[in-house]
Design a protein around this motif. Sequence first.
Motif: not given
Ligand SMILES: *Cc1c(COP(=O)(O)O)cnc(C)c1O
Length: 462
Positions: A149-153, A283-286, A221-223, A255-260, A115-119
């Motif tokens: 890099a950023y992959h969540g909290e 995948l998450s966010k969008g 990576v964040e592509p 591939a962390d495409e959570v943002a892209v 239910d979220n990107g970090s998970s």
């Molecule tokens: C926002 C983000 C996450 C974390 O997603 P959350 O839903 O905030 O936990 C992970 N990776 C990337 C690239 C992000 O931008």
Amino acid sequence: MNPVLSDLQRSDLNHVWHPCSQMKDYEEFPPIVIKSGKGIYLYDENGKEYIDAVSSWWVNLFGHANERINTALANQASQLEHVIFANFTHKPAVLLAEKLAEITPEGLTKVFFADNGSSAIEIALKMSFQYHIQNNKPNKKRFLALTDAYHGETLGALSLGGVGLYNEIFQPLLLNTVRAQGPDCFRCPFNEEPSSCSTPCISFIEEKLIQHHEELAAVIVEPLIQAAAGMKMYPPGYLNKLKQLCLQYDIHLIADEVAVGFGRTGTMFACEQAGITPDFMCLSKGLTGGYLPLSAVMTTDDVYNAFYDEYETMKAFFHSHSYTGNPLACRVALEVLRIFEDEPYIEEIQKKGAYMQELASKVFNHQPYIGEYRQTGLVGAIELVKDKATKEPFPSGERIGYKIYRIALEKGLLLRPLGNVLYFMPPYVISKEEIKRMIHITNEAIQQFFKNSQADSVMQEV
Ligand SMILES: *Cc1c(COP(=O)(O)O)cnc(C)c1O
């Protein structure tokens, strides 16, 4: 000077702890109470209008209060809000999984929901680790991530992060991540030109792989865009080389495409631009168009089959979340994907992106405190620098971005910068006219800030 607070603001400050905020800042800058939204606009309790230039933290795609999504959500709510997802399933999750498998890169056939990107990141890490154990490679228990890099909290995801602001204090709690220097096109150590770049910086990863490949489970990576680092952008060729290296050294690529994901970079997924299939795509966010928390980890038959056996072998993936596969979120995500099918948004993003790039480059690139304006798809970033020639950044303590953000807010534009980087990541429904206004207000805010700060420093000298 304490501002006058509305009842909601007072109650908020009594009880609510806001994300990524020094709550003391709220003494003089109380939270803005948003009452409604429509399209790219948000409206506060006094009726003031804001352009949501950051898509409410990168999640909104088709505008606030989107009628199509509202209807799908309301219909789903009247039918089934939630059901346990172990041994049970439902139409929204099945149709969504089917569609995700169809539109993600070839070979990504299986979906695990969270239910979220970090998970989603935690799931990819755990699956990769367990995969190697079940393939008799128990030494593969570390992960390689890039600087900035950023992959969540959550703690696993935070271990991968390379932005000190978020994880420095937690270091004693984190996994021992292998860190490789990532691409840095604005301050390229090889002085490559972006247009002709041969990505020599991949050697930084290669060195680490040569050294650590036997103990590495996966590279993450964040592509194309290291988003939270300040919208740092790099060319797709880097991903091709990385994929080859991962194959060569028997290491998973996450591939962390959570943002892209979902059109942000001008293609449905950023990995498409490199023509690669990672072992995991998060995948998450969008995914829900900015409506509901949902994430998905896409993976391959190869990974799935490493867990598929008689129960007694204990090879199953024993991971769950209470809201795994939530029907409301799945139904909304399905509607988002149908909107992409029915309307030419990918083309729109490319067209609007081209317009935004042309205008913003013209407005920002020649300014003394702007190092560069850069853009990929419908993500544009203004990098503020103290010295244009040396690219020396403003000290983070000066909070330049934050101060410009405050000015822009007064002018009805929500920017929310990352340190010294102001960026645009608007909903795809933004019009050309609105893009122009967004750029214009940003420019005004920047001009106003530097005019005032120059006046300040003159005052100090006197
Ligand atoms: C926002 C983000 C996450 C974390 O997603 P959350 O839903 O905030 O936990 C992970 N990776 C990337 C690239 C992000 O931008």
